[in-house]
Design a protein around this motif. Structure first.
Motif, short mmCIF file in Angstrom:
data_model
loop_
_atom_site.label_atom_id
_atom_site.label_comp_id
_atom_site.label_asym_id
_atom_site.label_seq_id
_atom_site.Cartn_x
_atom_site.Cartn_y
_atom_site.Cartn_z
N GLY A 192 1.10 56.20 44.84
CA GLY A 192 0.02 57.17 45.04
C GLY A 192 -0.11 57.47 46.51
N ILE A 193 -0.80 58.56 46.84
CA ILE A 193 -0.97 58.99 48.23
C ILE A 193 -2.45 59.17 48.50
CG2 ILE A 193 -0.38 60.73 49.96
CD1 ILE A 193 2.01 61.51 48.18
N ALA A 194 -2.92 58.54 49.57
CA ALA A 194 -4.30 58.72 50.04
C ALA A 194 -4.27 58.64 51.56
CB ALA A 194 -5.23 57.67 49.46
N GLY A 195 -4.83 59.64 52.23
CA GLY A 195 -4.74 59.66 53.69
C GLY A 195 -3.28 59.70 54.11
N ARG A 196 -2.92 58.82 55.02
CA ARG A 196 -1.51 58.71 55.46
C ARG A 196 -0.75 57.65 54.67
NH1 ARG A 196 -0.41 58.01 61.65
NH2 ARG A 196 1.69 58.05 60.76
N SER A 197 -1.42 56.97 53.76
CA SER A 197 -0.80 55.85 53.04
C SER A 197 -0.04 56.33 51.81
CB SER A 197 -1.87 54.83 52.63
OG SER A 197 -2.55 54.33 53.75
N TRP A 198 1.25 56.06 51.78
CA TRP A 198 2.08 56.26 50.59
C TRP A 198 2.25 54.88 49.98
CZ3 TRP A 198 5.61 60.76 49.61
CH2 TRP A 198 5.15 61.91 50.28
N LEU A 221 14.13 51.31 47.97
CA LEU A 221 13.10 51.04 48.96
C LEU A 221 13.30 51.89 50.21
CD1 LEU A 221 12.71 47.14 48.75
CD2 LEU A 221 11.22 48.89 47.80
N TRP A 222 14.56 52.01 50.63
CA TRP A 222 14.86 52.85 51.80
C TRP A 222 14.55 54.32 51.50
CZ3 TRP A 222 15.48 51.84 56.73
CH2 TRP A 222 15.87 50.57 57.12
N GLN A 223 14.88 54.77 50.31
CA GLN A 223 14.58 56.16 49.95
C GLN A 223 13.07 56.42 50.03
OE1 GLN A 223 16.23 57.25 46.14
NE2 GLN A 223 18.24 56.42 46.64
N PHE A 224 12.29 55.50 49.51
CA PHE A 224 10.84 55.67 49.54
C PHE A 224 10.32 55.62 50.98
CE2 PHE A 224 6.49 53.82 49.18
CZ PHE A 224 5.89 54.93 48.60
N HIS A 225 10.86 54.70 51.77
CA HIS A 225 10.46 54.57 53.17
C HIS A 225 10.74 55.87 53.93
CE1 HIS A 225 9.54 52.82 56.95
NE2 HIS A 225 10.78 52.64 57.35
N GLU A 226 11.90 56.45 53.69
CA GLU A 226 12.27 57.69 54.39
C GLU A 226 11.48 58.89 53.88
OE1 GLU A 226 16.42 57.56 53.69
OE2 GLU A 226 16.82 56.15 55.32
N LEU A 227 11.14 58.88 52.58
CA LEU A 227 10.34 59.96 52.02
C LEU A 227 8.95 59.98 52.67
CD1 LEU A 227 9.92 62.19 49.87
CD2 LEU A 227 9.11 60.40 48.33
N SER A 228 8.32 58.83 52.77
CA SER A 228 6.99 58.77 53.39
C SER A 228 7.08 59.09 54.88
CB SER A 228 6.36 57.39 53.17
OG SER A 228 7.13 56.38 53.78
N ASP A 229 8.12 58.61 55.53
CA ASP A 229 8.30 58.87 56.97
C ASP A 229 8.50 60.36 57.23
OD1 ASP A 229 8.76 57.79 59.73
OD2 ASP A 229 10.69 58.76 59.43
N ARG A 230 9.24 61.03 56.33
CA ARG A 230 9.49 62.46 56.49
C ARG A 230 8.20 63.27 56.39
NH1 ARG A 230 13.48 62.57 53.25
NH2 ARG A 230 12.57 63.50 51.39
N TRP A 249 2.59 56.44 56.01
CA TRP A 249 2.86 55.01 56.15
C TRP A 249 3.42 54.48 54.83
CZ3 TRP A 249 -2.75 54.79 58.13
CH2 TRP A 249 -2.80 55.01 59.51
N THR A 250 4.53 53.75 54.91
CA THR A 250 5.12 53.14 53.73
C THR A 250 4.36 51.86 53.38
OG1 THR A 250 7.28 53.99 54.35
CG2 THR A 250 7.23 52.22 52.73
N VAL A 251 3.86 51.79 52.15
CA VAL A 251 3.03 50.65 51.73
C VAL A 251 3.48 50.20 50.34
CG1 VAL A 251 0.69 49.85 51.26
CG2 VAL A 251 1.07 51.60 53.02
N LEU A 283 -6.05 48.30 58.47
CA LEU A 283 -7.42 48.59 58.03
C LEU A 283 -7.49 49.96 57.35
CD1 LEU A 283 -9.41 47.25 61.12
CD2 LEU A 283 -9.05 46.14 58.91
N ARG A 284 -6.82 50.95 57.92
CA ARG A 284 -6.78 52.27 57.31
C ARG A 284 -6.07 52.23 55.96
NH1 ARG A 284 -6.27 56.85 60.51
NH2 ARG A 284 -5.66 57.89 58.56
N ILE A 285 -4.99 51.46 55.90
CA ILE A 285 -4.21 51.37 54.67
C ILE A 285 -5.04 50.73 53.56
CG2 ILE A 285 -2.25 50.15 53.63
CD1 ILE A 285 -0.79 50.63 56.35
N LEU A 286 -5.72 49.64 53.87
CA LEU A 286 -6.56 48.98 52.86
C LEU A 286 -7.68 49.89 52.39
CD1 LEU A 286 -6.74 45.37 54.37
CD2 LEU A 286 -5.48 46.09 52.33
N THR A 287 -8.23 50.68 53.32
CA THR A 287 -9.26 51.65 52.95
C THR A 287 -8.69 52.72 52.02
OG1 THR A 287 -10.40 51.29 55.06
CG2 THR A 287 -10.95 53.29 53.84
N ASP A 288 -7.49 53.21 52.33
CA ASP A 288 -6.85 54.22 51.48
C ASP A 288 -6.59 53.67 50.08
OD1 ASP A 288 -6.88 56.04 53.53
OD2 ASP A 288 -4.81 55.64 54.18
N ILE A 289 -6.11 52.42 50.00
CA ILE A 289 -5.84 51.81 48.69
C ILE A 289 -7.13 51.63 47.91
CG2 ILE A 289 -5.03 49.70 47.55
CD1 ILE A 289 -2.94 49.43 49.76
#
Length: 566
Positions: A280-286, A303-312, A316-318, A546-552
């Motif tokens: 899921g996506i919330a804020g900058r957190s993927w 995992l690399w594909q997902f990391h690069e997708l979020s980076d593109r 943030w990859t989470v 902290l931002r990531i935990l808030t997004d989740i």
């Protein structure tokens, strides 16, 4: 010899004894060192390759030693020197670009880097006998050559764009190279004819042509990237697409994979379609929910594909609630790890109502039965006719608890989702008073539940009764584990030297009962005598956590204004 030889034999025997006595510790140390090297080696080789590219570009921008040119002209023709100088700068640019591929562990970047380093060594010698430069490149080649195992990704070098930081770094190097050319030959009067001068001691025109060639190639590659079609945006799966993931989910050994059947998360499939990440996506957190689902051999690349997708997309990859045994995979993509809590799993082969130790189980089981309760498991194909009653119970439960449906890491009352799972029911006086949908894996490794609801006036202990019946049912059906879910913030180490997050999490676990029943949840699950296993958050470190935990938390609460439903 009478003293030295016995001393050597005694010392050798003592050393062999100590090594054998500490063999397990030494093996563990060797494993940890190897894991650490595996995590940082690609970053180091990426840096070294980038430096090699800088060396070649800067060498091409500066004049050669005249005495070496005087000597080398006796052996080489002028075209060879000119072409070698030009190729050296192009190879330098290529190494700058390949450094990013090495950082991403791409096997093609490894092979091409070896080839370009080899070419760089040759042209360094041919363009002006720059043996110092050749030795530097040779050292880098010798370090990279035995490191093939670190670069395992079967991925296209051109499938992923460079990040803005890499583009800026390469642009800065090219700009500095151009400035160095101008500075080195500031006494030269520039004109059109300079570009077409070819002579042994014509360093200025050679450097101009090499620099222009490198910049020209970089511009062509940039235009090619800009004109390529953009990658499709992530989209929620359509209901008919759920049929594609259902067999993968059923074949997974982890029951949590059933969250994919909700349809409230995006999917990213591996190249062969036998594994996927749900996120899921919330804020900058993927944020991916749990580990990848499906064939484990395809996880690394996925995992690399997902990391690069979020980076593109600047995200943030989470990965949320990942298993401890898979942590090296997340370290490989340079994510930090944070313990979230511990998951409770009851070994069903040992679960029983017999014996003195299990007397509480018998009590929790018999009390609801004495009040007229009975238990039943119905197949997914029979759930449709029960949905009106289940909806009634769910609505009453949500209103009574004064809460709202959760999402992301928990299921919610979504009829297409409930129709895909068996249902556990508790009856009283001919009516359903409680239900839970069942997560069951095809390999009988794990059984669990997701949505558990009951009427407010149901007999006390109806949840305990349902859990015990489900465990007995799971043991009878041959399942190995019953998953009771995670106890957040439990099991964190609170030593003085523990990380700040562990100390903060422990403090919240002990004193945060006003906001969430952390200790009560742990104690409730503990009474079933489970095996506790840690669960982690894999994400960028630092203040971003902290931002990531808030997004989740936003995704779980279902309060994201951009949230989409299937």
């Amino acid at each position: 010899i009478y003293y030295l030889l016995p001393l050597i034999l005694a010392a050798s025997s003592l050393a062999a004894f100590e090594v054998s006595r500490r063999a397990e510790g030494l093996m563990r140390l060797a494993t940890n060192v190897a894991r650490w090297i595996s995590m940082f080696a690609p970053q180091l080789f990426s840096f070294l390759t980038f430096v090699a590219g800088v060396v070649l570009l800067f060498s091409g921008a500066t004049p050669a030693e005249n005495d070496r040119l005087e000597w080398i002209k006796e052996f080489l023709l002028l075209p060879v020197i000119e072409i070698s100088h030009f190729i050296g700068s192009i190879v330098g640019l290529g190494l700058l670009l390949l450094a990013r591929g090495l950082q991403r562990r791409v096997d093609g970047a490894y092979v091409l880097s070896l080839a370009l380093l080899g070419v760089g060594i040759v042209v360094s010698l041919l363009k002006g006998f720059d043996y110092e430069e050749a030795l530097i490149l040779m050292l880098m080649l010798m370090l990279l050559l035995p490191s093939r195992s670190y670069f395992y990704r079967k991925s296209s070098l051109f499938a992923r764009s460079l990040s803005p930081a890499w583009i800026v770094a390469i642009a800065v190097v090219l700009g500095c190279s151009l400035w160095l050319t101008m500075f080195s030959f500031k006494h030269i009067e520039y004109g059109k004819e300079l570009w077409w001068q070819f002579e042994i001691f014509g360093d200025a025109p050679r450097s101009l042509r090499a620099g222009a060639g490198a910049i020209g190639v970089a511009m062509v590659l940039a235009m090619w990237r800009l004109l390529r079609p953009t990658s499709p945006e992530p989209t929620l799966p359509r209901r008919e697409e759920l049929d594609r993931v259902s067999p993968i989910v059923k074949g997974c050994s982890s029951s949590v994979a059933h969250l994919a059947l909700l349809g409230d998360k995006e999917w990213l499939f591996s190249e062969n379609g036998r594994a996927f990440v749900m996120y899921g996506i919330a804020g900058r957190s993927w944020a991916a929910m749990g580990d990848p689902v499906g064939l484990k051999e395809e996880w690394k690349e996925l995992l690399w594909q997902f990391h690069e997708l979020s980076d593109r997309h600047g995200g943030w990859t989470v990965f949320y609630q990942v298993d401890a045994e898979n942590l090296p995979l997340y370290l490989d993509i340079v994510l930090s790890l944070l313990k979230l809590g511990e998951e409770a799993r009851v070994p069903l082969t040992e679960f029983s109502l017999e014996g003195h130790a299990n007397k509480p189980f018998r009590h929790w089981h018999r009390k609801p039965e004495s009040e007229g309760c009975s238990f039943e498991v119905v197949a997914a194909s029979e759930v449709a006719r029960l949905l009106p009653r289940l909806r009634e119970i769910s609505d009453v439960w949500v209103e009574y608890k004064n809460t709202r449906e959760k999402r992301f890491s928990l299921g919610y009352f979504h009829e297409p989702y409930l129709l895909r799972t068996p249902m556990a029911l508790v009856w009283k006086d001919g009516k359903i008073i409680a239900f839970a949908n069942i997560w069951a894996t095809d390999d009988h490794e794990e059984l669990s539940i997701d949505l558990m609801r009951h009427l407010p006036d149901a007999p006390a202990g109806v949840m305990d009764y349902m859990f015990i019946e489900l465990m007995l049912y799971g043991r009878q059906q041959g399942y190995h584990w019953f998953n009771l879910g995670i106890a957040p913030l439990s099991g964190l180490d609170n030593r003085i030297a523990a990380p700040f997050w562990n100390q903060l999490g422990t403090f919240i676990f002990r004193h945060g009962e006003h906001f969430y029943n952390f200790q009560g949840l742990r104690q409730y699950k503990e009474k079933f005598r489970p095996v506790w296993t840690p669960r982690y958050l894999a994400s960028p470190g630092g203040v971003a956590v902290l931002r990531i935990l808030t997004d989740i938390a936003t995704m779980i609460a279902g309060t994201d204004p951009k949230a989409r439903q299937a």
